[in-house]
Scaffold this motif. Sequence first.
Motif, short mmCIF file in Angstrom:
data_model
loop_
_atom_site.label_atom_id
_atom_site.label_comp_id
_atom_site.label_asym_id
_atom_site.label_seq_id
_atom_site.Cartn_x
_atom_site.Cartn_y
_atom_site.Cartn_z
N PHE A 81 0.82 -1.21 0.00
CA PHE A 81 0.00 0.00 0.00
C PHE A 81 0.85 1.26 0.00
O PHE A 81 2.02 1.25 0.40
CB PHE A 81 -0.90 0.02 1.25
CG PHE A 81 -1.86 -1.12 1.31
CD1 PHE A 81 -3.12 -1.02 0.73
CD2 PHE A 81 -1.52 -2.32 1.94
CE1 PHE A 81 -4.01 -2.09 0.78
CE2 PHE A 81 -2.40 -3.38 2.00
CZ PHE A 81 -3.65 -3.27 1.42
N GLN A 82 0.21 2.34 -0.37
CA GLN A 82 0.83 3.66 -0.40
C GLN A 82 1.37 4.08 0.98
O GLN A 82 2.45 4.65 1.10
CB GLN A 82 -0.25 4.64 -0.86
CG GLN A 82 0.15 6.07 -0.90
CD GLN A 82 -1.03 6.91 -1.40
OE1 GLN A 82 -1.97 6.41 -2.00
NE2 GLN A 82 -0.96 8.18 -1.15
N ASN A 83 0.60 3.78 2.02
CA ASN A 83 0.99 4.24 3.37
C ASN A 83 1.74 3.16 4.16
O ASN A 83 1.78 3.21 5.38
CB ASN A 83 -0.25 4.69 4.13
CG ASN A 83 -1.26 3.58 4.25
OD1 ASN A 83 -0.98 2.44 3.83
ND2 ASN A 83 -2.41 3.84 4.80
N TYR A 84 2.29 2.17 3.45
CA TYR A 84 3.12 1.10 4.03
C TYR A 84 2.36 0.14 4.94
O TYR A 84 2.57 -1.06 4.90
CB TYR A 84 4.33 1.63 4.80
CG TYR A 84 4.96 2.87 4.22
CD1 TYR A 84 5.30 2.90 2.87
CD2 TYR A 84 5.19 3.99 4.99
CE1 TYR A 84 5.86 4.04 2.31
CE2 TYR A 84 5.76 5.13 4.44
CZ TYR A 84 6.09 5.14 3.10
OH TYR A 84 6.64 6.27 2.57
N GLN A 138 12.97 3.17 3.20
CA GLN A 138 13.20 1.92 3.94
C GLN A 138 11.87 1.31 4.39
O GLN A 138 11.68 0.10 4.34
CB GLN A 138 14.10 2.20 5.15
CG GLN A 138 15.54 2.47 4.76
CD GLN A 138 16.37 3.07 5.89
OE1 GLN A 138 15.83 3.63 6.85
NE2 GLN A 138 17.68 2.97 5.78
N ARG A 139 10.95 2.16 4.81
CA ARG A 139 9.63 1.62 5.22
C ARG A 139 8.94 0.93 4.05
O ARG A 139 8.33 -0.11 4.22
CB ARG A 139 8.74 2.75 5.72
CG ARG A 139 9.13 3.22 7.09
CD ARG A 139 8.22 4.32 7.56
NE ARG A 139 8.95 5.12 8.54
CZ ARG A 139 8.52 6.23 9.09
NH1 ARG A 139 7.34 6.71 8.77
NH2 ARG A 139 9.25 6.87 9.95
N GLN A 140 9.06 1.57 2.88
CA GLN A 140 8.40 0.95 1.73
C GLN A 140 9.09 -0.37 1.39
O GLN A 140 8.44 -1.33 0.98
CB GLN A 140 8.37 1.91 0.54
CG GLN A 140 7.42 1.49 -0.57
CD GLN A 140 6.02 1.14 -0.08
OE1 GLN A 140 5.80 0.06 0.46
NE2 GLN A 140 5.07 2.06 -0.23
N ARG A 141 10.39 -0.47 1.59
CA ARG A 141 11.09 -1.75 1.37
C ARG A 141 10.61 -2.81 2.37
O ARG A 141 10.48 -3.97 2.01
CB ARG A 141 12.60 -1.57 1.48
CG ARG A 141 13.19 -0.81 0.32
CD ARG A 141 14.71 -0.86 0.34
NE ARG A 141 15.24 0.10 -0.61
CZ ARG A 141 15.63 1.35 -0.30
NH1 ARG A 141 15.59 1.76 0.96
NH2 ARG A 141 16.05 2.16 -1.22
N VAL A 142 10.38 -2.39 3.61
CA VAL A 142 9.86 -3.36 4.59
C VAL A 142 8.48 -3.86 4.15
O VAL A 142 8.19 -5.06 4.22
CB VAL A 142 9.75 -2.74 6.01
CG1 VAL A 142 9.16 -3.75 7.00
CG2 VAL A 142 11.12 -2.27 6.51
N PHE A 157 0.47 -3.63 -6.19
CA PHE A 157 1.01 -2.38 -5.63
C PHE A 157 -0.01 -1.27 -5.82
O PHE A 157 -0.44 -1.02 -6.94
CB PHE A 157 2.27 -1.95 -6.37
CG PHE A 157 3.45 -2.87 -6.24
CD1 PHE A 157 4.40 -2.66 -5.25
CD2 PHE A 157 3.64 -3.92 -7.12
CE1 PHE A 157 5.50 -3.48 -5.13
CE2 PHE A 157 4.75 -4.76 -7.01
CZ PHE A 157 5.68 -4.54 -6.01
N ASP A 158 -0.38 -0.59 -4.74
CA ASP A 158 -1.30 0.54 -4.86
C ASP A 158 -0.56 1.84 -4.60
O ASP A 158 -0.35 2.23 -3.46
CB ASP A 158 -2.47 0.38 -3.88
CG ASP A 158 -3.61 1.34 -4.19
OD1 ASP A 158 -3.48 2.14 -5.14
OD2 ASP A 158 -4.63 1.29 -3.49
N GLU A 159 -0.15 2.50 -5.67
CA GLU A 159 0.61 3.77 -5.58
C GLU A 159 1.69 3.72 -4.50
O GLU A 159 1.72 4.57 -3.61
CB GLU A 159 -0.35 4.93 -5.30
CG GLU A 159 -1.50 4.96 -6.27
CD GLU A 159 -1.92 6.37 -6.68
OE1 GLU A 159 -1.21 7.33 -6.32
OE2 GLU A 159 -2.92 6.48 -7.37
#
Length: 225
Positions: A81-84, A138-142, A157-159
Amino acid sequence: MARVEIRKLHKHYGDFHALRDLEITMEDGEFVVLVGPSGCGKSTLLRMIAGLEDVSDGEILIDGRVINEVDSKDRDIAMVFQNYALYPHMTVHDNMAFSMKLRRAPADQIRREVEAAAATLGLSDHLKRYPKQLSGGQRQRVAMGRAIVRKPKVFLFDEPLSNLDAKLRVKMRSEIRSLHRRLGNTMIYVTHDQVEALTMADRIVVMQGGVVEQIGSPLELYDRP
Ligand code: ADP
Ligand code: ADP
Protein backbone atom coordinates in the motif's frame (compact mmCIF):
# COMPACT_ATOMS: atom_id res chain seq x y z
CA MET A 1 3.57 -17.12 -11.51
CA ALA A 2 -0.05 -16.69 -12.40
CA ARG A 3 -2.36 -15.61 -15.15
CA VAL A 4 -5.01 -13.09 -14.11
CA GLU A 5 -8.16 -12.80 -16.21
CA ILE A 6 -10.71 -10.06 -15.73
CA ARG A 7 -13.97 -10.91 -17.49
CA LYS A 8 -16.87 -8.48 -17.97
CA LEU A 9 -16.18 -7.08 -14.56
CA HIS A 10 -18.57 -4.57 -13.01
CA LYS A 11 -18.51 -2.77 -9.70
CA HIS A 12 -21.19 -0.46 -8.41
CA TYR A 13 -21.66 1.27 -5.09
CA GLY A 14 -25.43 1.80 -4.95
CA ASP A 15 -26.27 3.63 -8.19
CA PHE A 16 -22.70 4.66 -8.86
CA HIS A 17 -20.81 2.55 -11.38
CA ALA A 18 -17.15 2.56 -10.41
CA LEU A 19 -16.14 -0.06 -13.03
CA ARG A 20 -17.92 -1.17 -16.19
CA ASP A 21 -17.36 -4.14 -18.42
CA LEU A 22 -13.63 -4.56 -17.85
CA GLU A 23 -11.85 -7.17 -19.97
CA ILE A 24 -8.15 -7.59 -19.26
CA THR A 25 -5.87 -10.63 -19.37
CA MET A 26 -2.58 -10.37 -17.54
CA GLU A 27 -0.08 -13.04 -18.50
CA ASP A 28 2.16 -15.08 -16.26
CA GLY A 29 5.07 -12.99 -15.05
CA GLU A 30 3.88 -9.80 -16.69
CA PHE A 31 4.38 -6.35 -15.11
CA VAL A 32 1.10 -4.53 -15.76
CA VAL A 33 0.59 -0.91 -14.78
CA LEU A 34 -2.91 0.48 -14.28
CA VAL A 35 -2.83 4.21 -14.92
CA GLY A 36 -5.47 6.94 -15.06
CA PRO A 37 -6.75 10.01 -13.22
CA SER A 38 -7.88 9.93 -9.61
CA GLY A 39 -11.29 8.31 -9.25
CA CYS A 40 -11.14 6.27 -12.49
CA GLY A 41 -11.37 2.98 -10.58
CA LYS A 42 -7.75 1.75 -10.35
CA SER A 43 -7.76 1.03 -6.61
CA THR A 44 -11.20 -0.52 -6.79
CA LEU A 45 -9.97 -2.96 -9.43
CA LEU A 46 -6.84 -3.75 -7.42
CA ARG A 47 -8.82 -4.33 -4.25
CA MET A 48 -11.16 -6.65 -6.13
CA ILE A 49 -8.22 -8.69 -7.42
CA ALA A 50 -6.93 -8.83 -3.83
CA GLY A 51 -10.34 -10.10 -2.72
CA LEU A 52 -10.81 -7.08 -0.43
CA GLU A 53 -13.90 -5.95 -2.30
CA ASP A 54 -16.87 -7.92 -3.67
CA VAL A 55 -17.43 -8.35 -7.38
CA SER A 56 -20.79 -6.85 -8.49
CA ASP A 57 -20.86 -8.75 -11.77
CA GLY A 58 -18.42 -10.64 -14.00
CA GLU A 59 -15.41 -12.67 -12.92
CA ILE A 60 -11.81 -12.50 -11.86
CA LEU A 61 -9.85 -15.70 -12.52
CA ILE A 62 -6.39 -16.55 -11.29
CA ASP A 63 -4.89 -19.49 -13.15
CA GLY A 64 -8.38 -20.37 -14.31
CA ARG A 65 -9.97 -20.36 -10.86
CA VAL A 66 -12.61 -17.80 -9.90
CA ILE A 67 -11.11 -15.92 -6.94
CA ASN A 68 -14.25 -15.74 -4.83
CA GLU A 69 -14.31 -19.51 -4.80
CA VAL A 70 -10.74 -19.80 -3.52
CA ASP A 71 -10.26 -19.55 0.22
CA SER A 72 -8.59 -16.23 1.04
CA LYS A 73 -5.57 -17.87 2.68
CA ASP A 74 -4.91 -19.93 -0.47
CA ARG A 75 -5.02 -16.99 -2.86
CA ASP A 76 -1.29 -16.34 -3.06
CA ILE A 77 -1.77 -12.63 -3.51
CA ALA A 78 0.10 -9.92 -1.64
CA MET A 79 -0.49 -6.20 -1.73
CA VAL A 80 1.76 -3.23 -0.98
CA PHE A 81 0.00 0.00 0.00
CA GLN A 82 0.83 3.66 -0.40
CA ASN A 83 0.99 4.24 3.37
CA TYR A 84 3.12 1.10 4.03
CA ALA A 85 0.69 -0.17 6.72
CA LEU A 86 3.52 -1.46 8.94
CA TYR A 87 2.93 -2.46 12.56
CA PRO A 88 4.56 0.40 14.53
CA HIS A 89 5.23 -1.66 17.67
CA MET A 90 7.05 -4.45 15.78
CA THR A 91 10.63 -4.49 14.53
CA VAL A 92 11.43 -4.78 10.83
CA HIS A 93 12.10 -8.49 11.35
CA ASP A 94 8.76 -9.05 13.10
CA ASN A 95 6.83 -7.03 10.54
CA MET A 96 8.21 -9.26 7.81
CA ALA A 97 7.75 -12.45 9.83
CA PHE A 98 4.18 -11.75 10.88
CA SER A 99 2.26 -13.47 8.09
CA MET A 100 4.49 -16.56 8.31
CA LYS A 101 3.94 -16.71 12.07
CA LEU A 102 0.19 -16.53 11.51
CA ARG A 103 0.49 -19.52 9.23
CA ARG A 104 2.56 -21.29 11.88
CA ALA A 105 5.66 -21.70 9.73
CA PRO A 106 8.64 -23.23 11.59
CA ALA A 107 10.92 -20.68 13.27
CA ASP A 108 14.04 -21.58 11.25
CA GLN A 109 12.13 -21.24 8.00
CA ILE A 110 10.81 -17.84 9.08
CA ARG A 111 14.32 -16.67 9.91
CA ARG A 112 15.66 -17.89 6.56
CA GLU A 113 12.91 -16.27 4.51
CA VAL A 114 13.05 -12.97 6.39
CA GLU A 115 16.84 -12.79 6.10
CA ALA A 116 16.68 -13.57 2.38
CA ALA A 117 14.03 -10.89 1.78
CA ALA A 118 16.00 -8.39 3.87
CA ALA A 119 19.16 -9.11 1.83
CA THR A 120 17.26 -8.67 -1.44
CA LEU A 121 15.96 -5.31 -0.26
CA GLY A 122 19.10 -4.00 1.43
CA LEU A 123 17.53 -4.19 4.90
CA SER A 124 19.87 -6.69 6.56
CA ASP A 125 21.32 -4.08 8.93
CA HIS A 126 17.91 -2.79 9.96
CA LEU A 127 16.11 -5.93 11.12
CA LYS A 128 16.06 -4.88 14.77
CA ARG A 129 14.81 -1.37 14.12
CA TYR A 130 11.26 -0.07 14.45
CA PRO A 131 9.37 1.59 11.57
CA LYS A 132 9.68 5.07 13.10
CA GLN A 133 13.49 4.71 13.00
CA LEU A 134 13.44 4.22 9.22
CA SER A 135 13.25 6.56 6.23
CA GLY A 136 10.25 6.51 3.90
CA GLY A 137 12.11 4.45 1.33
CA GLN A 138 13.20 1.92 3.94
CA ARG A 139 9.63 1.62 5.22
CA GLN A 140 8.40 0.95 1.73
CA ARG A 141 11.09 -1.75 1.37
CA VAL A 142 9.86 -3.36 4.59
CA ALA A 143 6.32 -3.34 3.19
CA MET A 144 7.66 -5.10 0.08
CA GLY A 145 9.63 -7.52 2.23
CA ARG A 146 6.50 -8.41 4.08
CA ALA A 147 4.87 -9.25 0.76
CA ILE A 148 7.89 -11.17 -0.59
CA VAL A 149 8.10 -13.63 2.31
CA ARG A 150 4.62 -14.81 1.43
CA LYS A 151 5.94 -15.83 -2.00
CA PRO A 152 2.82 -14.59 -3.75
CA LYS A 153 2.04 -15.59 -7.31
CA VAL A 154 0.49 -12.17 -7.80
CA PHE A 155 1.99 -9.03 -6.35
CA LEU A 156 -0.24 -5.94 -6.17
CA PHE A 157 1.01 -2.38 -5.63
CA ASP A 158 -1.30 0.54 -4.86
CA GLU A 159 0.61 3.77 -5.58
CA PRO A 160 3.53 2.54 -3.47
CA LEU A 161 5.83 5.47 -4.23
CA SER A 162 3.53 8.44 -3.96
CA ASN A 163 4.65 9.34 -0.42
CA LEU A 164 8.33 9.44 -1.38
CA ASP A 165 10.31 12.37 -2.72
CA ALA A 166 11.06 12.57 -6.43
CA LYS A 167 14.65 11.33 -6.25
CA LEU A 168 13.77 8.29 -4.16
CA ARG A 169 10.82 7.51 -6.42
CA VAL A 170 13.16 7.14 -9.37
CA LYS A 171 15.46 4.83 -7.37
CA MET A 172 12.59 2.72 -6.06
CA ARG A 173 11.12 2.33 -9.56
CA SER A 174 14.22 0.55 -10.71
CA GLU A 175 14.38 -1.47 -7.49
CA ILE A 176 10.85 -2.71 -8.04
CA ARG A 177 11.63 -3.58 -11.65
CA SER A 178 14.70 -5.55 -10.61
CA LEU A 179 12.67 -7.27 -7.92
CA HIS A 180 10.28 -8.30 -10.69
CA ARG A 181 13.14 -9.67 -12.77
CA ARG A 182 14.36 -11.73 -9.82
CA LEU A 183 10.98 -13.04 -8.63
CA GLY A 184 9.43 -13.40 -12.09
CA ASN A 185 5.91 -13.23 -10.72
CA THR A 186 2.90 -11.36 -12.03
CA MET A 187 2.87 -7.78 -10.80
CA ILE A 188 -0.03 -5.35 -11.06
CA TYR A 189 0.91 -1.80 -10.23
CA VAL A 190 -1.43 1.17 -9.79
CA THR A 191 -0.25 4.74 -10.31
CA HIS A 192 -1.58 8.04 -11.56
CA ASP A 193 1.92 8.93 -12.77
CA GLN A 194 2.37 8.44 -16.53
CA VAL A 195 6.16 8.52 -16.31
CA GLU A 196 6.07 5.71 -13.77
CA ALA A 197 3.80 3.74 -16.08
CA LEU A 198 6.05 4.30 -19.09
CA THR A 199 9.27 3.38 -17.35
CA MET A 200 8.01 0.35 -15.45
CA ALA A 201 5.34 -1.44 -17.45
CA ASP A 202 5.51 -4.38 -19.79
CA ARG A 203 1.94 -3.40 -20.57
CA ILE A 204 -0.11 -0.37 -19.59
CA VAL A 205 -3.86 -0.36 -18.97
CA VAL A 206 -5.18 3.19 -19.31
CA MET A 207 -8.42 3.66 -17.37
CA GLN A 208 -10.88 6.53 -17.48
CA GLY A 209 -14.22 6.82 -15.70
CA GLY A 210 -14.45 3.14 -14.79
CA VAL A 211 -13.67 1.75 -18.23
CA VAL A 212 -10.51 0.64 -20.02
CA GLU A 213 -9.56 3.28 -22.56
CA GLN A 214 -6.44 1.63 -24.02
CA ILE A 215 -4.18 -1.34 -23.41
CA GLY A 216 -0.72 -1.75 -24.86
CA SER A 217 3.02 -1.69 -24.34
CA PRO A 218 4.60 1.69 -23.56
CA LEU A 219 5.79 1.87 -27.18
CA GLU A 220 2.40 1.04 -28.61
CA LEU A 221 0.65 3.65 -26.49
CA TYR A 222 3.00 6.59 -26.48
CA ASP A 223 5.44 6.32 -29.35
CA ARG A 224 3.06 6.56 -32.26
CA PRO A 225 3.89 9.12 -34.96
P1 ADP B 1 -8.70 5.56 -8.22
O1 ADP B 1 -7.98 4.49 -7.49
O2 ADP B 1 -8.56 5.44 -9.70
O3 ADP B 1 -8.38 6.92 -7.72
P2 ADP B 1 -10.98 4.43 -6.89
O4 ADP B 1 -10.97 3.03 -7.38
O5 ADP B 1 -10.45 4.71 -5.53
O6 ADP B 1 -10.25 5.35 -7.97
O7 ADP B 1 -12.46 4.99 -6.95
C1 ADP B 1 -13.26 4.89 -8.14
C2 ADP B 1 -14.56 5.58 -7.89
O8 ADP B 1 -15.36 4.81 -7.00
C3 ADP B 1 -14.41 6.96 -7.24
O9 ADP B 1 -15.38 7.81 -7.81
C4 ADP B 1 -14.71 6.69 -5.78
O10 ADP B 1 -15.23 7.83 -5.14
C5 ADP B 1 -15.71 5.56 -5.85
N1 ADP B 1 -15.65 4.68 -4.69
C6 ADP B 1 -14.58 3.95 -4.29
N2 ADP B 1 -14.85 3.23 -3.19
C7 ADP B 1 -16.13 3.54 -2.87
C8 ADP B 1 -17.03 3.13 -1.83
N3 ADP B 1 -16.64 2.27 -0.89
N4 ADP B 1 -18.27 3.65 -1.84
C9 ADP B 1 -18.66 4.51 -2.80
N5 ADP B 1 -17.88 4.94 -3.80
C10 ADP B 1 -16.65 4.46 -3.84
P1 ADP C 1 -6.90 6.31 -3.02
O1 ADP C 1 -7.22 7.63 -3.65
O2 ADP C 1 -5.58 6.27 -2.35
O3 ADP C 1 -7.14 5.16 -3.96
P2 ADP C 1 -9.25 6.82 -1.56
O4 ADP C 1 -8.95 7.92 -0.62
O5 ADP C 1 -9.97 7.10 -2.86
O6 ADP C 1 -7.93 6.06 -1.85
O7 ADP C 1 -10.10 5.70 -0.82
C1 ADP C 1 -9.76 5.23 0.44
C2 ADP C 1 -10.87 4.35 0.95
O8 ADP C 1 -12.10 5.06 0.98
C3 ADP C 1 -11.11 3.14 0.08
O9 ADP C 1 -11.24 2.00 0.90
C4 ADP C 1 -12.40 3.40 -0.67
O10 ADP C 1 -13.17 2.23 -0.82
C5 ADP C 1 -13.10 4.38 0.23
N1 ADP C 1 -13.82 5.36 -0.60
C6 ADP C 1 -13.32 6.06 -1.62
N2 ADP C 1 -14.26 6.85 -2.17
C7 ADP C 1 -15.37 6.64 -1.45
C8 ADP C 1 -16.70 7.16 -1.48
N3 ADP C 1 -17.08 8.04 -2.41
N4 ADP C 1 -17.57 6.72 -0.57
C9 ADP C 1 -17.21 5.83 0.34
N5 ADP C 1 -15.99 5.30 0.45
C10 ADP C 1 -15.09 5.70 -0.43
